[in-house]
Design a protein around this motif. Structure first.
Motif, mmCIF file in Angstrom:
data_model
loop_
_atom_site.group_PDB
_atom_site.id
_atom_site.type_symbol
_atom_site.label_atom_id
_atom_site.label_comp_id
_atom_site.label_asym_id
_atom_site.label_seq_id
_atom_site.Cartn_x
_atom_site.Cartn_y
_atom_site.Cartn_z
ATOM 1 N N ARG B 36 0.851 -1.196 0.000
ATOM 2 C CA ARG B 36 0.000 0.000 0.000
ATOM 3 C C ARG B 36 0.882 1.240 0.000
ATOM 4 O O ARG B 36 1.784 1.363 0.823
ATOM 5 C CB ARG B 36 -0.898 -0.035 1.236
ATOM 6 C CG ARG B 36 -1.826 1.144 1.336
ATOM 7 C CD ARG B 36 -2.707 1.050 2.558
ATOM 8 N NE ARG B 36 -3.850 0.182 2.336
ATOM 9 C CZ ARG B 36 -4.834 0.032 3.214
ATOM 10 N NH1 ARG B 36 -4.791 0.654 4.373
ATOM 11 N NH2 ARG B 36 -5.855 -0.758 2.953
ATOM 12 N N PHE B 37 0.578 2.142 -0.925
ATOM 13 C CA PHE B 37 1.331 3.387 -1.057
ATOM 14 C C PHE B 37 0.910 4.326 0.075
ATOM 15 O O PHE B 37 -0.264 4.653 0.208
ATOM 16 C CB PHE B 37 1.018 4.006 -2.412
ATOM 17 C CG PHE B 37 1.812 5.216 -2.762
ATOM 18 C CD1 PHE B 37 3.183 5.150 -2.927
ATOM 19 C CD2 PHE B 37 1.189 6.431 -2.967
ATOM 20 C CE1 PHE B 37 3.913 6.264 -3.273
ATOM 21 C CE2 PHE B 37 1.914 7.559 -3.316
ATOM 22 C CZ PHE B 37 3.273 7.464 -3.469
ATOM 23 N N ARG B 38 1.834 4.697 0.897
ATOM 24 C CA ARG B 38 1.492 5.482 2.082
ATOM 25 C C ARG B 38 2.025 6.907 1.935
ATOM 26 O O ARG B 38 3.230 7.134 1.937
ATOM 27 C CB ARG B 38 2.100 4.804 3.315
ATOM 28 C CG ARG B 38 1.770 5.489 4.602
ATOM 29 C CD ARG B 38 2.207 4.664 5.802
ATOM 30 N NE ARG B 38 2.082 5.478 6.989
ATOM 31 C CZ ARG B 38 3.115 6.099 7.573
ATOM 32 N NH1 ARG B 38 4.328 5.955 7.110
ATOM 33 N NH2 ARG B 38 2.917 6.854 8.632
ATOM 34 N N GLN B 39 1.110 7.826 1.797
ATOM 35 C CA GLN B 39 1.498 9.228 1.651
ATOM 36 C C GLN B 39 0.378 10.091 2.232
ATOM 37 O O GLN B 39 -0.362 10.740 1.512
ATOM 38 C CB GLN B 39 1.720 9.539 0.169
ATOM 39 C CG GLN B 39 2.567 10.747 -0.057
ATOM 40 C CD GLN B 39 3.193 10.747 -1.416
ATOM 41 O OE1 GLN B 39 4.383 10.885 -1.538
ATOM 42 N NE2 GLN B 39 2.396 10.583 -2.438
ATOM 43 N N PRO B 40 0.231 10.068 3.538
ATOM 44 C CA PRO B 40 -0.982 10.621 4.132
ATOM 45 C C PRO B 40 -1.098 12.142 4.113
ATOM 46 O O PRO B 40 -2.183 12.662 4.331
ATOM 47 C CB PRO B 40 -0.920 10.112 5.582
ATOM 48 C CG PRO B 40 0.503 9.810 5.842
ATOM 49 C CD PRO B 40 1.113 9.439 4.531
ATOM 50 N N TYR B 41 -0.022 12.835 3.846
ATOM 51 C CA TYR B 41 -0.073 14.290 4.025
ATOM 52 C C TYR B 41 -0.120 15.084 2.719
ATOM 53 O O TYR B 41 -0.440 16.266 2.727
ATOM 54 C CB TYR B 41 1.153 14.763 4.817
ATOM 55 C CG TYR B 41 1.436 13.966 6.057
ATOM 56 C CD1 TYR B 41 0.677 14.157 7.211
ATOM 57 C CD2 TYR B 41 2.444 13.018 6.096
ATOM 58 C CE1 TYR B 41 0.925 13.423 8.355
ATOM 59 C CE2 TYR B 41 2.710 12.279 7.239
ATOM 60 C CZ TYR B 41 1.948 12.483 8.358
ATOM 61 O OH TYR B 41 2.186 11.763 9.491
ATOM 62 N N VAL B 42 0.232 14.453 1.625
ATOM 63 C CA VAL B 42 0.500 15.217 0.406
ATOM 64 C C VAL B 42 -0.746 15.895 -0.158
ATOM 65 O O VAL B 42 -0.650 16.850 -0.915
ATOM 66 C CB VAL B 42 1.171 14.305 -0.650
ATOM 67 C CG1 VAL B 42 0.153 13.398 -1.312
ATOM 68 C CG2 VAL B 42 1.926 15.136 -1.668
ATOM 69 N N ARG B 204 6.810 2.103 7.541
ATOM 70 C CA ARG B 204 7.020 2.853 8.797
ATOM 71 C C ARG B 204 8.400 2.557 9.383
ATOM 72 O O ARG B 204 8.553 2.323 10.587
ATOM 73 C CB ARG B 204 5.932 2.525 9.825
ATOM 74 C CG ARG B 204 4.552 2.898 9.375
ATOM 75 C CD ARG B 204 3.510 2.339 10.322
ATOM 76 N NE ARG B 204 2.178 2.383 9.749
ATOM 77 C CZ ARG B 204 1.340 3.404 9.840
ATOM 78 N NH1 ARG B 204 1.701 4.461 10.508
ATOM 79 N NH2 ARG B 204 0.160 3.364 9.285
ATOM 80 N N ARG B 254 5.650 12.093 -3.973
ATOM 81 C CA ARG B 254 5.033 12.974 -4.960
ATOM 82 C C ARG B 254 5.439 14.435 -4.791
ATOM 83 O O ARG B 254 4.960 15.294 -5.518
ATOM 84 C CB ARG B 254 3.521 12.824 -4.914
ATOM 85 C CG ARG B 254 3.092 11.478 -5.443
ATOM 86 C CD ARG B 254 1.681 11.477 -5.960
ATOM 87 N NE ARG B 254 1.369 10.164 -6.476
ATOM 88 C CZ ARG B 254 0.301 9.467 -6.146
ATOM 89 N NH1 ARG B 254 -0.573 9.965 -5.307
ATOM 90 N NH2 ARG B 254 0.084 8.272 -6.658
#
Lengths: 356, 425
Positions: B36-42, B204, B254
């Motif tokens: 799973r691609f994890r990029q919670p803030y972008v 993580r 990104r």
């Protein structure tokens, strides 16, 4: 083994080993992929990007039309060859542009306020210069509205919708892609969505939930002994229950789950590695971050961004941000209850919906 | 135990180290393909943005600093919330004049800081500039970078998370049409960021703050004791001090920014040797502290941190392995076939900082850029150069001296913008 055979074997082996170099040498001297990588993330958070792009395109195209095409209803082609219909007088002319299955395969420019009957399918964009009211079950590729846009029940937007006025979405509709408004988005029941942006996004017709008054007479939070101060945040390596009416001053990071009791307040940002639940009327004046899910009870309010790696559920009359101080709700999925309001953006990865 | 037995045992140890790194790279690669691609803030595009100072440390950067300042001035970050601080550290070329001109044309937004005394070097320059700024967030860009308009917001967004101490974006070479080297570096960077860094973010573990196209939180910086002006690689040093103090480092794939990569081999060798020395300095400083496993770190983070610290030390280990295998062969020692196969696979798969071949291939696929992968065989030659350069740097005494034992100076990479740059082919 003869010398000739040995030489042949060596040459064969070398050729075999050099085989992968052939495409490499070819690519080196005849480059086919030598442009810098495209920056795919540049427009990530720009909700109305497609709408802006379409507005530039359609307005430039319409300006270039011959003089005879600028009055009355008109079927023709835009300068790039795209079929379009301009509706200036009689909405019924739309029917002429429909293909046998009843769908419209032209860009539609509506010069006047129009009310559609329902079940239409617009395969290309609709540009409404005045208010647009859609009927039940209509499907649109995209809508750009200069006034208000009202979608009937069970409508579908496939790519994007943007209005300078209000976007009102009927029950059981599906909004794929980006939905944005310069003023307000009102969502009906059981509406699916992906990305939305407006100064006011509300479920139902209720006014935007107002922020709660922050009183001074709360019980101060007593941190457990295991808590450690790291810079400007307090870190607690366990699950935490913040009691009713308790106030936390400053940023808090919880290694486990956290629950804020009724009316509890965090005057700062709150992060939990696990799930977060906000009791009724709880307030967070900074950001709310969770490595899991966030469930906020009725009437809670969060001023800053809400970020969750799993689902975010905003209960009835929960407010996020303020129209004069907009923010972002970003989660894997988002569920909005009646009366919930977000000022700013709602971004999902897997989609969200309002409750039925 | 005979000498040959001892050498064989040493070879087993080498293989074990290499296999460990091989597994690490495979885990990262498989994560990027299937995870799973994890990029919670972008996606935070709208918020009450904090105040930001953008530092651009510069020492003789007249070729590039104008472009950098133009790009920053075009940023869509709220103008009243950010200012640019070009740090002109003893430049002897036209850098100071260019910076002054921008300061005159954009008063308040461009606030130059001219250093004429104190320790030279990027870390020292950042330390001084930090002490003069009241901003909540400090972003850092090298002078040859070209950030896009949305990049500042994207890099600041993770700081809404109160636990985030540092953020790193993705670096993309823009001068890759200049030489074979620039194209190989483009492949390496793709593997390193698209796969390696992002996988560490997804899992993580410990993504690395890279010193440019990134930033730090003021309170976190002060909490860990500010920039270490004696560190050769202030970025790696900052990463580990942050992590050990309980701050998170975030990588955002990104948040992309163009950079200029070295166009000739001598420059590249100097660059990677500096990285190796600085990294090894951090290995010496933080490995033991990490091994003691602070309670806020998970076991996987400790392991990943140790492997990250040791990544440049692998190069001489690999060379030693080759030497051992060769010596044992000529000594007539019967090396187990399995061991040899493991060694071959691990040698192929473990390329230290320079991303493993399968990581590069995966990155090219994820980037949707297919034809550049044809150059992959040439990466073997680049790898050999890197191997020797890094081994030499690692085995030098400077790698293992205490911080501050070396003379402080500016360790910077040659700039090419405006030059012919065809010297690497």
């Amino acid at each position: 083994m003869s010398t000739l055979l040995l030489v042949a074997l060596v040459l064969l082996t070398m050729s075999w080993a050099a085989l992968p170099l052939l495409p490499a040498i070819r690519e080196l001297y005849n480059p086919t992929d030598v442009e810098p990588l495209r920056m795919v993330g540049r427009d990530n958070a720009d909700i109305s990007r497609f709408a802006r792009g379409f507005r530039e395109y359609i307005e430039a195209s319409l300006r270039r039309l011959p003089p005879g095409a600028v009055r009355g209803d008109y079927f023709g082609r835009l300068p790039d060859g795209t079929h379009f219909v301009r509706v200036a007088q009689l909405p019924s002319v739309l029917a002429k542009g429909a293909v046998p299955d009843g769908s419209h395969d032209r860009v539609v420019v509506l010069e006047q306020a129009v009310t559609l009957t329902g079940d239409e399918r617009f395969r290309l964009e609709v540009f409404a210069r005045k208010d647009l009211t859609g009927g039940r079950g209509a499907e649109y590729r995209a809508i750009l509205g200069d006034g208000d846009v009202k979608l009937g029940p069970q409508s579908v937007i496939w790519r994007w919708i943007h209005a300078r006025g209000t976007v009102q979405v009927g029950d059981a509709s599906a909004l794929f892609g980006r939905t944005s408004s310069d003023t307000r988005i009102s969502l009906g029941k059981d509406v699916g969505f992906e990305r939305m942006g407006a100064p006011r996004i509300v479920v139902g017709d209720a006014p935007f939930p107002t922020s709660r008054v922050d009183h001074q007479d709360y019980t101060p939070f007593e941190a457990p002994e295991s808590a450690e101060q790291h810079g400007d945040h307090l870190r607690i390596p366990a699950d935490v229950e913040i009691g009713e009416g308790v106030v936390v001053e400053g940023h808090l990071v919880i290694a486990g789950k956290v629950h804020l009791g009724r009316g509890a307040r965090v005057r700062g940002s709150l992060k939990a590695h696990g799930d977060v639940s906000l009791g009724p009327g709880a307030v967070v004046t900074g950001a709310l971050v969770s490595g899991g899910s966030i469930v906020s009870g009725e009437g809670a309010w969060v001023k800053g961004p809400i970020i969750a790696e799993q689902q975010i559920t905003l209960g009835p009359r929960v407010g996020v941000g303020h129209p004069d101080n907009q923010t972002t709700v970003s989660g894997r999925s988002v569920v909005l209850s009646p009366g919930a309001g977000v000022a700013g953006h709602i971004i999902t990865i897997e989609g969200g919906h309002t409750t039925p | 135990m005979t000498l040959a037995d001892g050498l064989a045992l040493a070879l087993w140890v080498v293989v074990a180290v290499l296999i460990t790194y091989t597994i690490r790279h495979y885990v990262f690669t498989l994560n990027r393909v299937f995870g799973r691609f994890r990029q919670p803030y972008v996606d935070i595009g709208i918020a009450d943005w904090p105040t930001v100072a953008v530092f651009v440390p510069a020492h003789n950067e007249e070729k590039v600093i104008g472009g950098m300042l133009e790009a920053l001035l075009a940023a869509d970050y709220p103008a009243e919330r950010f200012h640019i601080v070009p740090i002109d550290d003893r430049s002897t070329d036209g850098t100071g004049g260019i910076v002054e001109r921008y300061a005159r044309e954009h008063p308040g937004r461009v606030r130059p800081y001219v250093r004429t005394e104190g320790k030279p070097g990027k870390a020292a320059a950042l330390r001084d500039a930090t002490s003069r700024s009241e901003a909540e967030i400090f972003l850092v860009f090298d002078a040859d970078y070209l950030p896009g308009p949305n990049l500042l917001r994207q890099l600041v967004a993770p700081f809404f998370d109160p636990e985030v101490g540092a953020v790193m974006g993705r670096v993309i070479p823009h001068n890759l049409n200049r030489s074979l080297l620039t194209r190989l570096l483009d492949l390496e960077r793709a593997g390193g960021y698209q796969v390696d860094q992002q996988a560490r973010m997804n899992l993580r573990l410990i993504p690395q703050y890279g010193g440019t196209v990134g930033g730090v939180r003021r309170s976190a910086l002060l909490d860990v004791g500010d920039w270490d002006e004696d560190s050769l690689t202030e970025d790696t040093d900052m990463t580990f001090r942050m992590v050990l103090r309980g701050w998170e480092v975030v990588y955002q794939n990104r948040s992309e920014c163009y950079e200029e990569v070295p166009e000739n081999w001598p420059t590249r060798i100097r660059q990677i040797q500096r990285w190796a020395r600085g990294h090894n300095q951090c290995l010496r400083r933080y490995a033991w502290t990490l091994l003691k496993s602070p309670r806020h770190l998970r076991f996987a983070q400790v392991i990943d941190g140790l492997l990250l610290l040791g990544v440049f030390a692998v190069a001489p280990v690999l060379l030693v392995g080759w030497a051992l295998a060769t010596a044992l062969y000529f000594m007539g020692y019967p090396i187990e076939q399995g061991l040899l196969i493991l060694f071959a696979v691990a040698s192929y798969s473990t390329l230290g900082n320079f991303a493993a071949f399968f990581e590069v291939g995966t990155a090219a696929r994820l980037d949707g850029s297919r034809n550049r992968i044809r150059l992959l065989p040439f990466l073997s030659f680049g790898f050999l150069v890197n191997l020797l350069a890094v081994s030499r740097a690692t085995l030098s005494r400077r790698s293992w001296r205490a911080p501050g034992a070396h003379g402080p100076d500016w360790q910077k990479t040659e700039r090419y913008r405006g030059g012919n740059g065809e010297n690497g082919r």
